[in-house]
Design an enzyme around this catalytic site. Sequence first.
Site, short mmCIF file in Angstrom:
data_model
loop_
_atom_site.label_atom_id
_atom_site.label_comp_id
_atom_site.label_asym_id
_atom_site.label_seq_id
_atom_site.Cartn_x
_atom_site.Cartn_y
_atom_site.Cartn_z
N CYS A 384 1.08 -0.91 -0.14
CA CYS A 384 0.05 0.04 -0.23
C CYS A 384 1.12 1.09 0.47
CB CYS A 384 -0.99 0.24 1.50
SG CYS A 384 -2.80 0.90 0.65
N HIS A 510 -3.82 -5.18 0.21
CA HIS A 510 -3.42 -5.69 1.60
C HIS A 510 -3.41 -7.10 1.24
CE1 HIS A 510 -2.94 -1.70 3.56
NE2 HIS A 510 -3.67 -1.32 3.02
N GLU A 512 -1.86 -8.93 3.14
CA GLU A 512 -2.07 -9.54 4.53
C GLU A 512 -2.91 -9.70 5.65
OE1 GLU A 512 -1.19 -6.73 4.09
OE2 GLU A 512 -1.54 -4.83 5.15
N1 GLN Z 1 -2.01 7.10 2.76
C1 GLN Z 1 -2.07 6.21 1.42
C2 GLN Z 1 -3.99 6.41 0.58
O1 GLN Z 1 -4.48 6.14 1.47
C3 GLN Z 1 -1.84 4.62 1.96
C4 GLN Z 1 -2.48 3.55 2.84
C5 GLN Z 1 -1.96 2.65 3.05
O2 GLN Z 1 -1.22 2.35 3.21
N2 GLN Z 1 -3.17 1.84 3.56
O3 GLN Z 1 -3.50 5.98 -0.32
#
Ligand code: GLN
Length: 539
Positions: A384, A510, A512
């Site tokens: 992410c 994600h 995970e």
């Molecule tokens: N801050 C980033 C976004 O909003 C990544 C978010 C995250 O890592 N869950 O796109």
Amino acid sequence: MNVETKYIFVTGGVVSSLGKGIISSSLARLLLSRGYNVTIQKFDPYINIDPGTLNPYEHGECYVTVDGHEADLDLGHYERFTNIQTTRANNVTTGRVYQSVIDKERRGDYLGKTVQIIPHITDEIKRNIKSLGNTGKYDFVITEIGGTVGDIESTPFLEAVRQLKWEMGRNALSIHLTYVPYLKAAKELKTKPTQHSVKQLQAIGIQPDILVLRTEKELPASMRRKVAQFCNVSTEAVIQSLDAPTIYEVPLMMHAQGLDTQVLRLTGCDTDGEPDLTAWNTFLHKLDTAADTVTIGLVGKYVELQDAYKSISESLMQAATYCDHKLELIYIHSEKLNESNVDEKLNGMDGIIIAPGFGQRGIEGKFVALKWCREHNIPTFGICLGMQCMVIEFARNVLGYTDANSTEMDTKTSHNVIDLMEEQKSISNMGGTMRLGAYDCRLKEGSIPAEAYGKLNIRERHRHRFEFNGDYRERFENAGMHCVGENPDTGLVEVVQIPELTWFVGTQYHPEYQSTVLNPNPLFISFIKAAIKFGDSKK
Ligand code: GLN
């Protein structure tokens, strides 16, 4: 199996953090392994509608369900233990309960009545507790009540449990988890806090049926008898929960003392037979016997609180175990990482994870780490924000766009290689408005993720507002960073990879959130395999 739905309530006393989530998950594992259909839900007494707006320092990681609900991290345990997906219905907060009651009041549903905690709030809690059971899909619904008995904010939940126990008779059961401290100076285990906690529960009108006593030292049989006598439960229903080398041992420890049998007996179910824990035991055996170690560095800013990266650390551990290795996970503070110490901090690692996150703090350290990883060809996995950092670092140091950034960090950057998603531009409320939950992703043939998953169409979970800016795609691809996964409907870039490097992959999603003991995530397995190979090549 088809029995009338049974409700099991898990409460905690004495102190918090005793592991109600792990006991609930372990019981669910045992009942599932006996062939029952089970779900677990968590009721959190705080007023936030969901934990999505909470800083990880408050309650650890925010978990995301397939249907896009931002949930308590215990739901991650539920999924990892049961291998069954949870949804929005599995996690309810005081805030959600009140919101729904207030909405009904505004609609006029209460027909002029005074709206009160009892019966309106408690009825709403009861409705929510029964909603999964009412689907007819479950033999057992395990309900974990967050907080500790005696907390002001838990009171309406416990009142709802009291009423349901009265209404449901044998179909409802209360498990109370307490703590038995060991006083070093007196060389004694003390049961008084347990007795008090049970009294407090009884004063609310709940007689616990089973007590689980968390302890660092083995409880003698005489002590279990004493607790049973003081608390109106049978001796067999006093179960100790000794500190375990791994949380995944807890189902076996609970089974050895008959927790599942007690639950079945007290709810009038058949106690014959044994749970089939073959696959579970295979995993534990691997965990126990792994001789070699794989060392992974996790670069993030919440490293003081390891619950902030719970799903990532569990996914890594599962993958390492299936690759017959022990996991050594080193947390590296991104705020403290710079050009002068990066070599010393990352050098001994077999692989690096660049963690998800929000905001500016610690981000420059992630770029320093990524440059080092890219130049040293060490297996690197960006998740992410970690993936977004991979893109920014590449833009700055390979494409030469020195001020490249995400508009999350710098709205005025002349190279917004990561930009706010179009659909996010009109959003002003922060709660529950990110791109959340499972979306399709189409992988490029021959790419690392395509090989890892063994298929081209996958579905993974998300939690973000920003995305790879498609205007730059060609420039990145020409310079060596390829987009190897995208959303088939919108073209949103889901996965980047530098094919020239051995294992350098970033995912907007994600992975995970979808890795369980019995079904580890293939991308984590692929990453760990690469890390093991890298580690071996250095020997
Ligand atoms: N801050 C980033 C976004 O909003 C990544 C978010 C995250 O890592 N869950 O796109």
